[in-house]
Design a protein around this motif. Sequence first.
Motif, PDB file in Angstrom:
ATOM      1  N   UNK A  83       9.020 -15.009  11.349  1.00  0.00           N
ATOM      2  CA  UNK A  83       7.613 -15.398  11.265  1.00  0.00           C
ATOM      3  C   UNK A  83       6.766 -14.364  10.527  1.00  0.00           C
ATOM      4  N   UNK A  84       7.022 -13.075  10.803  1.00  0.00           N
ATOM      5  CA  UNK A  84       6.157 -12.047  10.220  1.00  0.00           C
ATOM      6  C   UNK A  84       6.496 -11.811   8.743  1.00  0.00           C
ATOM      7  N   UNK A  85       5.515 -11.288   8.009  1.00  0.00           N
ATOM      8  CA  UNK A  85       5.708 -10.906   6.616  1.00  0.00           C
ATOM      9  C   UNK A  85       6.000  -9.401   6.588  1.00  0.00           C
ATOM     10  N   UNK A  86       7.281  -9.052   6.507  1.00  0.00           N
ATOM     11  CA  UNK A  86       7.672  -7.646   6.634  1.00  0.00           C
ATOM     12  C   UNK A  86       7.140  -6.787   5.496  1.00  0.00           C
ATOM     13  N   UNK A  87       7.118  -7.331   4.284  1.00  0.00           N
ATOM     14  CA  UNK A  87       6.635  -6.549   3.148  1.00  0.00           C
ATOM     15  C   UNK A  87       5.142  -6.258   3.280  1.00  0.00           C
ATOM     16  N   UNK A  88       4.384  -7.236   3.734  1.00  0.00           N
ATOM     17  CA  UNK A  88       2.945  -7.037   3.919  1.00  0.00           C
ATOM     18  C   UNK A  88       2.680  -5.986   4.991  1.00  0.00           C
ATOM     19  N   UNK A  89       3.440  -6.070   6.087  1.00  0.00           N
ATOM     20  CA  UNK A  89       3.283  -5.080   7.152  1.00  0.00           C
ATOM     21  C   UNK A  89       3.549  -3.671   6.632  1.00  0.00           C
ATOM     22  N   UNK A  90       4.632  -3.502   5.885  1.00  0.00           N
ATOM     23  CA  UNK A  90       4.972  -2.172   5.388  1.00  0.00           C
ATOM     24  C   UNK A  90       3.945  -1.686   4.362  1.00  0.00           C
ATOM     25  N   UNK A  91       3.511  -2.572   3.481  1.00  0.00           N
ATOM     26  CA  UNK A  91       2.524  -2.189   2.452  1.00  0.00           C
ATOM     27  C   UNK A  91       1.204  -1.769   3.085  1.00  0.00           C
ATOM     28  N   UNK A  92       0.732  -2.545   4.056  1.00  0.00           N
ATOM     29  CA  UNK A  92      -0.546  -2.219   4.704  1.00  0.00           C
ATOM     30  C   UNK A  92      -0.430  -0.945   5.533  1.00  0.00           C
ATOM     31  N   UNK A  93       0.720  -0.758   6.158  1.00  0.00           N
ATOM     32  CA  UNK A  93       0.927   0.474   6.920  1.00  0.00           C
ATOM     33  C   UNK A  93       0.880   1.690   5.995  1.00  0.00           C
ATOM     34  N   UNK A  94       1.558   1.592   4.864  1.00  0.00           N
ATOM     35  CA  UNK A  94       1.558   2.711   3.919  1.00  0.00           C
ATOM     36  C   UNK A  94       0.170   2.950   3.343  1.00  0.00           C
ATOM     37  N   UNK A  95      -0.609   1.886   3.172  1.00  0.00           N
ATOM     38  CA  UNK A  95      -1.958   2.026   2.623  1.00  0.00           C
ATOM     39  C   UNK A  95      -2.883   2.745   3.597  1.00  0.00           C
ATOM     40  N   UNK A  96      -2.831   2.398   4.875  1.00  0.00           N
ATOM     41  CA  UNK A  96      -3.716   3.061   5.846  1.00  0.00           C
ATOM     42  C   UNK A  96      -3.274   4.501   6.097  1.00  0.00           C
ATOM     43  N   UNK A  97      -2.000   4.792   5.808  1.00  0.00           N
ATOM     44  CA  UNK A  97      -1.477   6.144   6.017  1.00  0.00           C
ATOM     45  C   UNK A  97      -2.017   7.149   4.997  1.00  0.00           C
ATOM     46  N   UNK A  98      -2.726   6.677   3.972  1.00  0.00           N
ATOM     47  CA  UNK A  98      -3.338   7.596   2.996  1.00  0.00           C
ATOM     48  C   UNK A  98      -4.457   8.412   3.619  1.00  0.00           C
ATOM     49  N   UNK A  99      -5.109   7.861   4.626  1.00  0.00           N
ATOM     50  CA  UNK A  99      -6.298   8.495   5.184  1.00  0.00           C
ATOM     51  C   UNK A  99      -5.908   9.606   6.154  1.00  0.00           C
ATOM     52  N   UNK A 100      -6.130  10.844   5.702  1.00  0.00           N
ATOM     53  CA  UNK A 100      -5.747  12.007   6.486  1.00  0.00           C
ATOM     54  C   UNK A 100      -4.381  12.561   6.136  1.00  0.00           C
ATOM     55  N   UNK A 101      -3.742  11.978   5.107  1.00  0.00           N
ATOM     56  CA  UNK A 101      -2.398  12.410   4.705  1.00  0.00           C
ATOM     57  C   UNK A 101      -2.411  13.859   4.244  1.00  0.00           C
ATOM     58  N   UNK A 102      -1.419  14.627   4.678  1.00  0.00           N
ATOM     59  CA  UNK A 102      -1.307  16.042   4.328  1.00  0.00           C
ATOM     60  C   UNK A 102      -0.318  16.235   3.183  1.00  0.00           C
ATOM     61  N   UNK A 103      -0.550  17.256   2.369  1.00  0.00           N
ATOM     62  CA  UNK A 103       0.325  17.514   1.224  1.00  0.00           C
ATOM     63  C   UNK A 103       1.752  17.827   1.650  1.00  0.00           C
ATOM     64  N   UNK A 104       1.896  18.507   2.782  1.00  0.00           N
ATOM     65  CA  UNK A 104       3.229  18.883   3.242  1.00  0.00           C
ATOM     66  C   UNK A 104       3.914  17.834   4.090  1.00  0.00           C
ATOM     67  N   UNK A 105       3.303  16.658   4.206  1.00  0.00           N
ATOM     68  CA  UNK A 105       3.855  15.596   5.037  1.00  0.00           C
ATOM     69  C   UNK A 105       3.019  15.374   6.283  1.00  0.00           C
ATOM     70  N   UNK A 106       3.102  14.178   6.845  1.00  0.00           N
ATOM     71  CA  UNK A 106       2.335  13.860   8.040  1.00  0.00           C
ATOM     72  C   UNK A 106       0.858  13.695   7.747  1.00  0.00           C
ATOM     73  N   UNK A 107       0.078  13.643   8.808  1.00  0.00           N
ATOM     74  CA  UNK A 107      -1.363  13.485   8.613  1.00  0.00           C
ATOM     75  C   UNK A 107      -2.143  14.109   9.743  1.00  0.00           C
TER      76      UNK A 107
END
Length: 412
Positions: A1-25
């Motif tokens: 039922x779920x759209x796996x690609x959309x879930x992963x894309x949106x997750x990666x997009x929101x992960x930009x906010x607060x992202x650290x250069x060395x990894x994590x956020x």
Amino acid sequence: MINTQRLKDDFEAISKFGKLKGGGLTRLAFSKDDFEAREFLINLIKQAGFGVKIDAVGNIYARYEANVKDANLPAISVGSHIDSVPSGGFYDGTLGVMAGLEVMRSIKESGESLARAIELIVFVCEESSRFKMATIGSKIVSKKLDVNKLKELKDDNGISVFEAMKNFGLNPDDLTSCILKDETYKAYIELHIEQGPVLERLGIPVGLVSGIAAPIRYEVKIIGKADHSGATPMIMRKDALVCASRIILEIENLAKQYPTSVATVGYAKAMPGVLNVIPGECILGLDIRDIDSKNLTLLDEQICAQIEQICKANGCVFELKNLTRDTPIVLDEELIDLMDAQANKLGIKTTILPSGAGHDAMHMCGIAKQVGMIFVPCVDGISHNINESINFDDAFKATELLASLVLKLAKE
């Protein structure tokens, strides 16, 4: 039922906010990064055609009630948080929010007729890193915090939760409007990473949570006497840091006496903090947890008694400030059975396990008639760390289970 690609894309997009250069956020509650992540999420919700409400303290509610027979029936809710610890990982909290949004979108796109509405809740300030208290948003909706406490809780810069909310454009004077009545929801389900090693070691992609451990937290101020490090004989010292060290070791020993207890001193701040002065003061941050309420109480009493005894033996005095006192909860067995049945239909292997970490779900008991949690394994059990990681295939399975469960409950 779920759209796996959309879930992963949106997750990666929101992960930009607060992202650290060395990894994590790093995305602390009420920070600029938190604000930007919230705005991004709100736009996604609106683009999906869902209603959005933000309460007086910043909790976000997204609602799907189209194609619903009776929008006045208690809704099915899912949720988590998007704030992080300093130098934390991408998945803690945020995975549950993005999975919940994907579930709502997928159910809407399925065109299935529902008996009741579905809501996604994004709780503010779940992490305790900034204000030394966790799950602030869910505590407010469950009537466990008042305005005075929001003014009392402060970060290391002296900014209170109340001030931070005001600076965020919120209205923390109006807590009454945020409170949710009993059985507002038929069910609340939270998807989250495990934050421990059990699922990965068992090779199981999805965990069903049986209960949630609760923390009791203190800030302990130990007061000795600051003296010259060279001119003060060892037998004449009142060294606050030495006293604190003995307390820390005793806390570790006491916690080991209980099978499910943990106790952690997360920080020790010695003052004046210079090489040639005996520390005259030391502040400890103490976190005690257990899933067993009786053992938690016993361990708490023993630790407090030992703090008093050790300080007395070392010629120091102490001040004990209670920051948090939560109660362990047992999650709904009927809901666990239903999750297990849905997982079997989907061919997803699961196991039942407790949560050692606290979650917003623990404050939803009563507000929701049934409360449950779904866990996703994290690599090496690592969490609250820039190396926090998951296998997205596990996340897809857990989200598929969440969607199946929410759809079934929303049809009832």
